[in-house]
Design a protein around this motif. Structure first.
Motif, PDB file in Angstrom:
ATOM      1  N   ASP A  50      23.026  17.624 -43.200  1.00  0.00           N
ATOM      2  CA  ASP A  50      23.120  19.025 -43.576  1.00  0.00           C
ATOM      3  C   ASP A  50      24.482  19.419 -44.130  1.00  0.00           C
ATOM      4  OD1 ASP A  50      20.469  19.493 -42.650  1.00  0.00           O
ATOM      5  OD2 ASP A  50      21.232  19.587 -40.608  1.00  0.00           O
ATOM      6  N   ALA A  51      25.539  18.704 -43.706  1.00  0.00           N
ATOM      7  CA  ALA A  51      26.884  19.029 -44.178  1.00  0.00           C
ATOM      8  C   ALA A  51      27.791  17.817 -44.014  1.00  0.00           C
ATOM      9  CB  ALA A  51      27.455  20.215 -43.401  1.00  0.00           C
ATOM     10  N   VAL A  52      28.786  17.758 -44.889  1.00  0.00           N
ATOM     11  CA  VAL A  52      29.779  16.675 -44.853  1.00  0.00           C
ATOM     12  C   VAL A  52      31.148  17.294 -45.096  1.00  0.00           C
ATOM     13  CG1 VAL A  52      30.593  14.560 -45.969  1.00  0.00           C
ATOM     14  CG2 VAL A  52      28.144  14.964 -45.717  1.00  0.00           C
ATOM     15  N   SER A  53      32.133  16.861 -44.297  1.00  0.00           N
ATOM     16  CA  SER A  53      33.491  17.356 -44.451  1.00  0.00           C
ATOM     17  C   SER A  53      34.459  16.232 -44.115  1.00  0.00           C
ATOM     18  CB  SER A  53      33.719  18.546 -43.526  1.00  0.00           C
ATOM     19  OG  SER A  53      35.063  18.957 -43.590  1.00  0.00           O
ATOM     20  N   VAL A  68      29.998  14.746 -40.171  1.00  0.00           N
ATOM     21  CA  VAL A  68      28.669  14.761 -40.773  1.00  0.00           C
ATOM     22  C   VAL A  68      27.725  15.503 -39.829  1.00  0.00           C
ATOM     23  CG1 VAL A  68      26.774  13.350 -41.671  1.00  0.00           C
ATOM     24  CG2 VAL A  68      29.135  12.523 -41.845  1.00  0.00           C
ATOM     25  N   THR A  69      27.087  16.563 -40.321  1.00  0.00           N
ATOM     26  CA  THR A  69      26.111  17.296 -39.523  1.00  0.00           C
ATOM     27  C   THR A  69      24.732  16.715 -39.797  1.00  0.00           C
ATOM     28  OG1 THR A  69      27.471  19.292 -39.651  1.00  0.00           O
ATOM     29  CG2 THR A  69      25.172  19.574 -38.994  1.00  0.00           C
ATOM     30  N   SER A 108      20.410  19.511 -34.006  1.00  0.00           N
ATOM     31  CA  SER A 108      21.455  19.174 -34.974  1.00  0.00           C
ATOM     32  C   SER A 108      22.747  18.925 -34.218  1.00  0.00           C
ATOM     33  CB  SER A 108      21.679  20.314 -35.966  1.00  0.00           C
ATOM     34  OG  SER A 108      20.554  20.491 -36.779  1.00  0.00           O
ATOM     35  N   THR A 110      27.101  17.683 -35.066  1.00  0.00           N
ATOM     36  CA  THR A 110      28.147  17.256 -35.984  1.00  0.00           C
ATOM     37  C   THR A 110      28.815  16.029 -35.398  1.00  0.00           C
ATOM     38  OG1 THR A 110      28.489  19.500 -36.790  1.00  0.00           O
ATOM     39  CG2 THR A 110      30.256  17.915 -37.189  1.00  0.00           C
TER      40      THR A 110
END
Length: 134
Positions: A50-53, A68-69, A108, A110
């Motif tokens: 769902d998300a990457v940072s 990484v979510t 979910s 992270t």
């Protein structure tokens, strides 16, 4: 210098024989690859990203970790492993890492993946990469 016609004829014949021998040798040494058919199927993944940072350290000029979510879309609890790899322009890995997480159905989380770098590599070397969840 007079060369008898018989000698010229024999030279031409030997030259043609040599070329013929080279062609036959080349044909006999040619490797034929037999084509084949294989059925390959891809399994759908129960996980979505769902998300990457990326977390950058300016003192090292490197991304020290990647957040990484991940969501588990399966009907039951599952364990996921998140793999992160950063590559240079030739496709060689300059940084990589992995971390596992167990997620309930619909949950979910992270995941922070610490990155290990090749010696002397930095952010300037990154030209691509990938993230995989299995």
């Amino acid at each position: 210098m007079n060369v008898p016609r018989r000698a010229i004829g024999l030279l031409i014949i030997s030259y043609l024989a040599m070329i013929g021998f080279m062609l036959v040798s080349a044909i006999n040494q040619y490797a034929l690859i037999k084509p084949f058919v294989v059925e390959i199927s891809a399994q759908p993944s129960p996980f979505t990203v769902d998300a990457v940072s990326f977390n950058y350290d300016p003192a090292l000029n490197r991304y020290v970790s990647c957040e990484v979510t991940v969501t588990n879309n399966a009907a039951s609890e599952m364990t996921a492993t998140v793999y992160v790899q950063l590559n240079n322009a030739t496709g060689v890995a300059v940084a990589s890492g992995s971390k596992g997480v167990t997620l309930a159905s619909g949950e979910s989380a992270t995941v922070t993946v610490d990155l290990s770098w090749s010696s002397n590599a930095s952010v300037e070397d990154i030209a691509g990469g990938w993230i995989t969840v299995t």
